[in-house]
Design an enzyme around this catalytic site. Structure first.
Site, mmCIF file in Angstrom:
data_model
loop_
_atom_site.group_PDB
_atom_site.id
_atom_site.type_symbol
_atom_site.label_atom_id
_atom_site.label_comp_id
_atom_site.label_asym_id
_atom_site.label_seq_id
_atom_site.Cartn_x
_atom_site.Cartn_y
_atom_site.Cartn_z
ATOM 1 N N ASP A 13 42.193 38.646 50.242
ATOM 2 C CA ASP A 13 41.550 40.165 49.846
ATOM 3 C C ASP A 13 40.351 40.196 50.796
ATOM 4 O O ASP A 13 39.406 40.664 50.424
ATOM 5 C CB ASP A 13 41.275 39.992 48.395
ATOM 6 N N LYS A 16 42.162 42.455 55.054
ATOM 7 C CA LYS A 16 42.927 42.315 56.252
ATOM 8 C C LYS A 16 43.819 43.597 56.638
ATOM 9 O O LYS A 16 43.981 44.092 57.744
ATOM 10 C CB LYS A 16 44.155 41.171 56.038
ATOM 11 N N GLY A 40 48.729 41.570 49.077
ATOM 12 C CA GLY A 40 48.251 42.919 48.607
ATOM 13 C C GLY A 40 47.283 43.499 49.751
ATOM 14 O O GLY A 40 46.289 43.182 49.804
ATOM 15 N N HIS A 41 48.055 44.467 50.430
ATOM 16 C CA HIS A 41 47.262 44.972 51.521
ATOM 17 C C HIS A 41 47.062 46.713 51.167
ATOM 18 O O HIS A 41 48.101 47.157 51.155
ATOM 19 C CB HIS A 41 47.698 44.779 52.976
ATOM 20 N N GLN A 223 47.147 36.312 52.393
ATOM 21 C CA GLN A 223 46.461 35.314 51.634
ATOM 22 C C GLN A 223 45.220 34.957 52.826
ATOM 23 O O GLN A 223 44.835 35.688 53.577
ATOM 24 C CB GLN A 223 46.874 34.176 51.154
HETATM 25 P P1 IMP Z 1 50.970 32.489 44.636
HETATM 26 O O1 IMP Z 1 50.916 32.883 46.020
HETATM 27 O O2 IMP Z 1 51.732 33.509 43.808
HETATM 28 O O3 IMP Z 1 51.922 31.071 44.480
HETATM 29 O O4 IMP Z 1 49.745 32.098 43.820
HETATM 30 C C1 IMP Z 1 48.889 30.975 44.297
HETATM 31 C C2 IMP Z 1 47.525 31.529 44.407
HETATM 32 O O5 IMP Z 1 47.287 32.317 45.598
HETATM 33 C C3 IMP Z 1 46.775 31.896 43.329
HETATM 34 O O6 IMP Z 1 45.347 31.548 42.982
HETATM 35 C C4 IMP Z 1 46.856 33.543 43.834
HETATM 36 O O7 IMP Z 1 45.852 34.285 43.086
HETATM 37 C C5 IMP Z 1 46.583 33.472 45.099
HETATM 38 N N1 IMP Z 1 47.001 34.630 45.956
HETATM 39 C C6 IMP Z 1 48.429 34.824 46.351
HETATM 40 N N2 IMP Z 1 48.523 35.769 47.051
HETATM 41 C C7 IMP Z 1 47.192 36.292 46.950
HETATM 42 C C8 IMP Z 1 46.607 37.335 47.824
HETATM 43 O O8 IMP Z 1 47.259 37.937 48.851
HETATM 44 N N3 IMP Z 1 45.176 37.487 47.772
HETATM 45 C C9 IMP Z 1 44.641 36.716 47.218
HETATM 46 N N4 IMP Z 1 45.160 35.720 46.428
HETATM 47 C C10 IMP Z 1 46.374 35.497 46.546
#
Ligand code: IMP
Length: 429
Positions: A13, A16, A40-41, A223
Site C-alpha cells: 500500500d 505502487k 490493491g492498486h 505487496q
Molecule cells: P494474503 O496475501 O492474503 O495471504 O495476506 C497475508 C498478509 O499480507 C496480510 O497481512 C495481508 O493484509 C497482507 N497483504 C496481502 N496483500 C496486500 C497488499 O496488496 N497490500 C497490503 N497488505 C497486503
C-alpha cells in the site's frame, strides 16, 4: 537502457499503482511476477479511478501487460476484473493481456481454506485477504496445483485431480466441511476455461524476445518487502517472495533482465492485517495520519494501522531487495505536523539494534528510537519540482535518504499522475 522493477519497501500500500502507471507511459510491456488478486492498486487518471487487483497497471494505458508464472491466478477474479474495467472503457484483449500458461490456479476451495483457517486462529490470525493466496501457493510448492495450461486438458486431469481433492478433502474434514464437489468444480472450470485460454501463452518467450529487441520492461511488484515470505515479518507475511529478485524468476527472464530497482516507500508507515509494527501510533497522531492519508485497504476496505517512518525497516528492505532508488510517496500527508518523528534504531532488552531481528517475539518487543524533526507549515500537495517544496520538507527527504542509505529517485505529492517530482529517471539509468 535499464528495465525497471517496482517493489513496495514497506508492508504494501505504498502507492505502487500510481508510480507504475506513471512509468508505464514509457514502458513497452508491464509484467506482474508474484502475488495474486490480494494486491490493491489504485490509479487516478483525471476524473477516473481504476482499482486493480490482479491485472498489471499498464492495462489502463493500453501498454501490453503480462501476468507472469509467479502469480497465482483466480480465473473468476480475472474475469470480474476484466469486465469491471471494460465497463470503465478499458479493454483487456489477448493482444494487450497475456497470461503465463504455467500460473498456478486459485480455486474456490483455496478461498474456503484461507477463511476457515483465519476463523479458527482467533487472536493468532494473520489477517489475510481471504482470497486463497496462501493455500494456492502451498499447492504449487506441494506439486498438486492445477495450472492455467491444465484448463486446456480438463478431460485428462485424472490422478492429478484425485491427488488435489484428496489433500483438500482431508483438510476440509478437519474443519467439518463437506468434500469438494468434483462435478461442479469441473463444470465451473470448463466454463471459465473458455474465458481464460485465449490469454494463455508461454509468456517467457515474448518477454525474452522483447528483451532481445531492447524493449523496456516494467516489472510490477505487489505487496511489499516486509511481507516477503523469507525476508518479512514471518509468519505475518504473504506467501510469495515480494523482493525484486522474484521479478526474473516470476516472469521467465534471467536476473540480469532487472536493471533499476525502484522501491516505493510512504513518508510514514502503514500496515493492514496482524503482525508487529514498531512505530505504530495508537493515538491521535495515528488517527490523523490515517484520515489525511485515507488509509483504507483497496481490496478489503480494512482500516490500515498507521505510524511514523521507520528508517531501519526501509534500509533493510533496500538491502535485501537491492533497491537502487526510492520513490517517496504521500509526502503531503505530513503537511502541517508540528514535529515529525523518524525511527532510526531499536532498543531490545537494553541493547541497541540497527536492524530488525528475525524472531517474531523480538520483532514485537523492539522499541523504536526516534529522531524528532521540525515539520513544515506550507503545502507539498501537488508539488512537481523541488522549488515547490518547503525547505523543511526537503530536509526531511534528505534525512530519510541518509538513514536508509539509498537515494530518492521520485517524490509523489498527490494521487494524480503528474504530481510527481522526478529526481532520477529509473529507465535512463
Ligand atoms: P494474503 O496475501 O492474503 O495471504 O495476506 C497475508 C498478509 O499480507 C496480510 O497481512 C495481508 O493484509 C497482507 N497483504 C496481502 N496483500 C496486500 C497488499 O496488496 N497490500 C497490503 N497488505 C497486503
Amino acid at each position: 537502457m535499464a528495465n525497471v522493477a517496482v517493489v513496495g519497501a514497506q508492508w504494501g500500500d505504498e502507492g505502487k499503482g500510481k508510480v507504475v502507471d506513471w512509468l508505464a507511459e514509457r514502458a513497452d510491456v508491464v509484467v506482474r511476477f508474484q502475488g495474486g488478486h490480494n494486491a490493491g492498486h489504485t490509479l487516478v487518471v483525471g476524473e477516473n479511478v481504476y482499482k486493480l487487483s490482479l491485472l498489471p497497471s499498464g492495462i489502463v494505458r493500453g501498454t501490453p501487460s503480462v501476468i507472469g508464472n509467479g502469480v497465482v491466478l483466480d480465473p473468476w477474479a480475472l474475469r470480474d476484473e476484466v469486465e469491471r474495467l471494460g465497463e470503465q472503457g478499458v479493454e483487456a484483449t489477448p493482444d494487450t493481456l497475456r497470461i503465463a500458461d504455467t500460473c498456478a490456479l486459485i480455486l474456490p476451495f483455496h478461498r474456503d481454506l484461507d477463511g476457515l483457517r483465519e476463523d479458527a486462529s482467533g487472536a493468532g490470525k494473520i489477517g489475510t485477504t481471504r482470497r486463497g493466496i496462501g493455500p494456492a501457493y502451498e499447492d504449487k510448492v506441494g506439486r498438486r496445483a492445477l495450472r492455467v495450461c491444465d484448463l486446456a486438458h480438463l478431460d485428462d486431469l485424472g490422478p492429478q485431480l484425485d491427488r488435489l481433492c484428496a489433500h483438500h478433502d482431508a483438510l476440509r474434514a478437519g474443519f467439518g466441511e463437506a468434500p469438494i464437489d468434483r462435478d461442479r468444480l469441473l463444470a465451473d472450470l470448463r466454463e471459465i476455461a473458455n474465458f481464460v485460454l485465449p490469454f494463455a501463452k508461454p509468456v517467457w518467450r515474448d518477454l525474452n524476445a522483447a528483451r532481445s529487441a531492447g524493449r523496456r520492461i516494467l516489472f510490477e511488484g505487489a505487496q511489499g518487502v516486509l511481507l516477503d515470505v523469507d525476508h518479512g515479518t514471518y509468519p505475518y507475511v504473504t506467501s510469495s517472495n515480494t523482493i525484486a529478485g522474484t521479478a526474473a524468476g516470476g516472469s521467465g527472464l534471467g536476473p540480469s533482465a532487472v536493471g533499476f530497482v525502484l522501491g516505493i516507500a510512504k513518508a510514514y508507515t502503514t500496515r493492514v492485517g496482524s503482525g508487529p509494527f514498531p512505530t505504530e501510533l495508537d493515538d491521535e497522531t495515528g488517527e490523523r495520519l490515517g484520515t489525511r492519508g485515507r488509509e483504507f485497504g483497496t481490496v478489503t476496505g480494512r482500516k490500515r494501522r498507521c505510524g511514523w517512518f521507520d528508517a531501519v525497516l526501509v534500509r533493510q528492505s533496500a538491502a535485501v531487495s537491492g533497491i537502487t532508488g526510492i520513490a517517496l510517496t504521500k509526502l503531503d500527508v505530513l503537511d502541517g505536523f508540528e514535529t515529525i518523528s523518524i525511527c532510526t534504531g531499536y532498543r531490545l532488552r537494553g541493547e541497541e539494534l540497527d536492524y530488525y531481528p528475525a524472531h517474531a517475539r523480538d520483532q514485537a518487543e523492539v522499541e523504536p528510537i526516534y529522531e524528532v524533526m521540525e515539520g513544515w507549515s506550507g503545502s507539498t500537495a501537488g508539488a512537481r519540482s523541488w522549488a515547490d517544496l518547503p525547505a523543511q520538507a526537503i530536509k526531511y527527504i534528505r534525512r530519510v535518504e541518509e538513514l536508509i542509505r539509498c537515494p530518492v529517485a521520485l517524490v509523489s505529492t498527490s494521487p494524480e499522475r503528474e504530481d510527481t517530482i522526478l529526481v532520477r529517471d529509473p529507465f535512463a539509468n
